[in-house]
Design a protein around this motif. Structure first.
Motif, PDB file in Angstrom:
ATOM      1  N   GLU A   6      -4.582  10.362   1.708  1.00 12.75           N
ATOM      2  CA  GLU A   6      -3.814   9.103   1.719  1.00 12.75           C
ATOM      3  C   GLU A   6      -4.756   7.906   1.828  1.00 12.75           C
ATOM      4  O   GLU A   6      -4.577   6.898   1.125  1.00 12.75           O
ATOM      5  N   LYS A   7      -5.750   7.992   2.713  1.00  9.86           N
ATOM      6  CA  LYS A   7      -6.707   6.896   2.872  1.00  9.86           C
ATOM      7  C   LYS A   7      -7.470   6.655   1.574  1.00  9.86           C
ATOM      8  O   LYS A   7      -7.678   5.500   1.165  1.00  9.86           O
ATOM      9  N   ARG A   8      -7.863   7.744   0.912  1.00  2.25           N
ATOM     10  CA  ARG A   8      -8.587   7.598  -0.357  1.00  2.25           C
ATOM     11  C   ARG A   8      -7.704   6.954  -1.417  1.00  2.25           C
ATOM     12  O   ARG A   8      -8.160   6.133  -2.219  1.00  2.25           O
ATOM     13  N   GLN A  62      -5.239   4.825  -0.856  1.00  3.45           N
ATOM     14  CA  GLN A  62      -5.119   3.408  -0.534  1.00  3.45           C
ATOM     15  C   GLN A  62      -6.372   2.629  -0.936  1.00  3.45           C
ATOM     16  O   GLN A  62      -6.293   1.463  -1.312  1.00  3.45           O
ATOM     17  N   GLU A  63      -7.531   3.297  -0.867  1.00  2.99           N
ATOM     18  CA  GLU A  63      -8.778   2.623  -1.232  1.00  2.99           C
ATOM     19  C   GLU A  63      -8.946   2.508  -2.739  1.00  2.99           C
ATOM     20  O   GLU A  63      -9.397   1.479  -3.253  1.00  2.99           O
ATOM     21  N   SER A 114       0.843  -1.207   0.000  1.00  4.07           N
ATOM     22  CA  SER A 114       0.000   0.000   0.000  1.00  4.07           C
ATOM     23  C   SER A 114       0.878   1.257   0.000  1.00  4.07           C
ATOM     24  O   SER A 114       2.047   1.222   0.417  1.00  4.07           O
ATOM     25  N   PRO A 163      -3.942  13.046   5.572  1.00  6.10           N
ATOM     26  CA  PRO A 163      -4.366  11.684   5.961  1.00  6.10           C
ATOM     27  C   PRO A 163      -5.618  11.220   5.222  1.00  6.10           C
ATOM     28  O   PRO A 163      -5.738  10.048   4.848  1.00  6.10           O
TER      29      PRO A 163
END
Length: 237
Positions: free
Chosen positions: A211-213, A215-216, A194, A208
């Motif tokens: 970053e989460k988006r 990774q998704e 990831s 953050p």
């Protein structure tokens, strides 16, 4: 009847007494001889019995010594047998322990084989994911570097957190007052494949979330576009 004064009578009495005495002596002699014979026979019997008893005692002593020798040998053999049984028990226990260790090693080897297969599958999956990310990076480079002045740098992380090779995305043409001013995002890839956003300069509070988006969706061009929008928004404030 003969008279006592008869001289013949005296002689006859004397002769009778002598005969009686002789008879008694003969009887005494016979008794003495018989007694001597009985004594000698008794002595011989006692001597024979004593010799027999002495021989029996010696035989009994020899037999007792033999029995004692057999007992000592039996005790020594019993001790030796116990030692051998103990040694056999230790050997059996050692063999059982080695069998258990063998089974444990076989299980560990099987587990390592399974983990190796999983690791190979994970590596293949990561390599595939990395290839996909590389293609995304190449697409992003074409879009951003050629058209929007984006510069991509390769750096080497020195801390444990950012150890390994990282990428810096340097954005320009952000601030209308200073087109050459650099806005930087540093990122890398975790062990699970990831994306990992290390830092941004200047700092973005929404990093953050972006970053989460990323990774998704695994959509790097969209992430870089959103980062650029956030830098532009921050530069105009």
């Amino acid at each position: 009847m003969a008279s006592i004064t008869d001289p013949n009578m005296s002689d006859m009495f004397t002769n009778s007494m002598r005969e009686i005495h002789n008879k008694h002596l003969k009887v005494y002699e016979e008794i003495i001889d018989t007694t001597v014979e009985l004594c000698q026979s008794h002595r011989q019997f006692v001597k024979s019995a004593l010799d027999t008893c002495l021989k029996k005692c010696k035989d009994d002593e020899m037999l007792f010594d033999t029995i004692q020798t057999f007992k000592r040998d039996l005790q020594q053999k019993s001790v030796s047998l116990k030692e051998k049984q103990h040694a056999i028990s230790e050997v059996i226990s050692e063999v059982q322990q080695k069998e258990m260790q063998k089974d444990s090693l076989i299980q560990k080897i099987e587990k390592l084989k399974e983990e190796q297969v999983k690791r190979k599958d994970l590596i293949k999956s990561q390599n595939k994911a990395n290839k996909d990310r590389l293609r995304n990076l190449q697409k992003a480079r074409v879009v951003f570097q050629d058209h929007l002045g984006l510069e991509i740098r390769t750096i080497q992380g020195k801390t444990q957190l950012v150890k390994g090779e990282k990428l810096q995305f340097v954005f320009r043409h952000i601030n209308p007052a200073d087109q050459d001013s650099a806005y930087i995002v540093t990122m890398g890839i975790k062990e699970d494949g990831s994306y990992q956003i290390v830092s941004s300069d200047p700092s973005l509070e929404c990093l953050p979330v972006l970053e989460k988006r990323l990774q998704e969706t695994n959509n790097l061009p969209a992430f870089l576009a959103n980062i650029r929008k956030e830098f532009i928004s921050q530069a105009r404030c």
